[in-house]
Design a protein around this motif. Structure first.
Motif, mmCIF file in Angstrom:
data_model
loop_
_atom_site.group_PDB
_atom_site.id
_atom_site.type_symbol
_atom_site.label_atom_id
_atom_site.label_comp_id
_atom_site.label_asym_id
_atom_site.label_seq_id
_atom_site.Cartn_x
_atom_site.Cartn_y
_atom_site.Cartn_z
ATOM 1 N N MET A 68 -24.247 24.464 14.042
ATOM 2 C CA MET A 68 -24.564 25.865 13.775
ATOM 3 C C MET A 68 -23.307 26.559 13.244
ATOM 4 O O MET A 68 -22.275 26.544 13.903
ATOM 5 N N LEU A 69 -23.411 27.147 12.068
ATOM 6 C CA LEU A 69 -22.303 27.891 11.464
ATOM 7 C C LEU A 69 -22.639 29.368 11.576
ATOM 8 O O LEU A 69 -23.726 29.791 11.158
ATOM 9 N N GLU A 70 -21.730 30.133 12.144
ATOM 10 C CA GLU A 70 -21.977 31.566 12.307
ATOM 11 C C GLU A 70 -20.667 32.334 12.274
ATOM 12 O O GLU A 70 -19.594 31.756 12.218
ATOM 13 N N ASN A 71 -20.780 33.649 12.276
ATOM 14 C CA ASN A 71 -19.627 34.555 12.259
ATOM 15 C C ASN A 71 -18.756 34.380 11.014
ATOM 16 O O ASN A 71 -17.538 34.434 11.101
ATOM 17 N N TYR A 96 -19.247 29.887 0.692
ATOM 18 C CA TYR A 96 -19.447 28.613 0.014
ATOM 19 C C TYR A 96 -19.215 27.541 1.070
ATOM 20 O O TYR A 96 -18.110 27.419 1.605
ATOM 21 N N ILE A 97 -20.245 26.788 1.379
ATOM 22 C CA ILE A 97 -20.149 25.740 2.389
ATOM 23 C C ILE A 97 -20.204 24.401 1.664
ATOM 24 O O ILE A 97 -21.215 24.059 1.048
ATOM 25 N N MET A 98 -19.109 23.673 1.711
ATOM 26 C CA MET A 98 -19.031 22.361 1.077
ATOM 27 C C MET A 98 -19.504 21.314 2.073
ATOM 28 O O MET A 98 -19.137 21.350 3.243
ATOM 29 N N VAL A 99 -20.309 20.358 1.591
ATOM 30 C CA VAL A 99 -20.805 19.261 2.426
ATOM 31 C C VAL A 99 -20.598 17.970 1.641
ATOM 32 O O VAL A 99 -20.988 17.878 0.471
ATOM 33 N N TYR A 100 -19.998 16.988 2.291
ATOM 34 C CA TYR A 100 -19.730 15.723 1.606
ATOM 35 C C TYR A 100 -19.642 14.606 2.645
ATOM 36 O O TYR A 100 -19.324 14.843 3.808
ATOM 37 N N PRO A 101 -19.941 13.375 2.218
ATOM 38 C CA PRO A 101 -19.880 12.252 3.157
ATOM 39 C C PRO A 101 -18.460 12.051 3.671
ATOM 40 O O PRO A 101 -17.497 12.162 2.928
ATOM 41 N N LEU A 144 -21.102 13.587 8.068
ATOM 42 C CA LEU A 144 -20.877 14.513 6.957
ATOM 43 C C LEU A 144 -19.782 15.499 7.323
ATOM 44 O O LEU A 144 -19.786 16.073 8.408
ATOM 45 N N ASP A 145 -18.846 15.688 6.410
ATOM 46 C CA ASP A 145 -17.839 16.730 6.547
ATOM 47 C C ASP A 145 -18.410 18.011 5.966
ATOM 48 O O ASP A 145 -19.120 17.980 4.953
ATOM 49 N N TYR A 146 -18.103 19.141 6.577
ATOM 50 C CA TYR A 146 -18.484 20.431 5.998
ATOM 51 C C TYR A 146 -17.368 21.426 6.253
ATOM 52 O O TYR A 146 -16.598 21.303 7.197
ATOM 53 N N ASP A 147 -17.293 22.398 5.356
ATOM 54 C CA ASP A 147 -16.216 23.371 5.414
ATOM 55 C C ASP A 147 -16.671 24.643 4.704
ATOM 56 O O ASP A 147 -17.326 24.580 3.670
ATOM 57 N N ILE A 148 -16.336 25.783 5.263
ATOM 58 C CA ILE A 148 -16.560 27.065 4.574
ATOM 59 C C ILE A 148 -15.290 27.343 3.788
ATOM 60 O O ILE A 148 -14.237 27.599 4.364
ATOM 61 N N GLU A 156 -10.136 30.636 5.822
ATOM 62 C CA GLU A 156 -9.042 29.773 6.269
ATOM 63 C C GLU A 156 -9.142 29.485 7.758
ATOM 64 O O GLU A 156 -8.637 28.474 8.230
ATOM 65 N N SER A 157 -9.793 30.366 8.492
ATOM 66 C CA SER A 157 -9.885 30.199 9.941
ATOM 67 C C SER A 157 -10.955 29.184 10.343
ATOM 68 O O SER A 157 -11.089 28.853 11.509
ATOM 69 N N PHE A 158 -11.735 28.687 9.382
ATOM 70 C CA PHE A 158 -12.788 27.719 9.684
ATOM 71 C C PHE A 158 -12.307 26.338 9.251
ATOM 72 O O PHE A 158 -12.266 26.041 8.067
#
Length: 170
Positions: free
Chosen positions: A91-94, A100-105, A69-73, A77-79
């Motif tokens: 673990m997503l922090e800081n 908004y955290i996108m999750v997709y195959p 799974l791909d994920y992105d905040i 821009e720094s993530f």
């Protein structure tokens, strides 16, 4: 000579106020026919959980699918977009308390309708308070759902953490 007109006017006003208050106080109480409205109405517009916005929040993304799974905040821009392997967690922090955290195959395109699926998110919360764990960690588990069986459910694609502490799945 004594002018009684102001005194008469004052007494008349006082009597009218007394009669008005007496009629209000003695009015029978009428109950509504329907019960009062509740504040909770189930639906996608209700948060599925809450975190404490006064403390740093973390998100543990658990991949229980058989796909990467791909994920992105999206608002940082720094993530950079990242991949979590099947059976792994991240673990997503800081990132503050608004994301908004996108999750997709990752590169998963079904070749037939039978291979179609949707992503489903769950987060355990305290049943009474709707709050996430004591360390302010939202553990979000991602599983696959069958499109053919769950035709009314279109699948999740994003996790929304709001500055108020509300967590939504879209």
């Amino acid at each position: 000579m004594f002018n009684s007109r102001p005194l008469t006017t004052s007494l008349t006003l006082l009597a009218m106020a007394f009669v008005g208050l007496t009629s209000i106080a003695s009015t029978a109480r009428v109950e509504a026919q329907d019960p009062p409205a509740t504040t909770y109405q189930p639906g996608f517009w209700q948060p599925i959980g809450r975190f404490d916005p006064k403390r740093p929040v973390k998100v543990k993304l658990v991949n229980e699918t058989d796909l990467a799974l791909d994920y992105d905040i999206t608002n940082l821009e720094s993530f950079p977009p990242t991949v979590v392997a099947p059976g792994e967690s991240a673990m997503l922090e800081n990132f503050g308390n608004n994301a908004y955290i996108m999750v997709y195959p990752d590169n998963a395109t079904p070749s037939t309708p039978e291979q179609s699926f949707v992503l489903k998110f769950t987060v355990p919360v305290d049943a009474r308070t709707q709050m996430v764990g004591e360390d302010n960690v939202a553990v979000i588990t991602v599983t696959k759902g069958d499109v053919n069986i769950e035709n009314r459910f279109y699948g999740h694609r994003s996790i929304n953490l709001q500055p108020t502490g509300a967590i939504f799945f879209y």
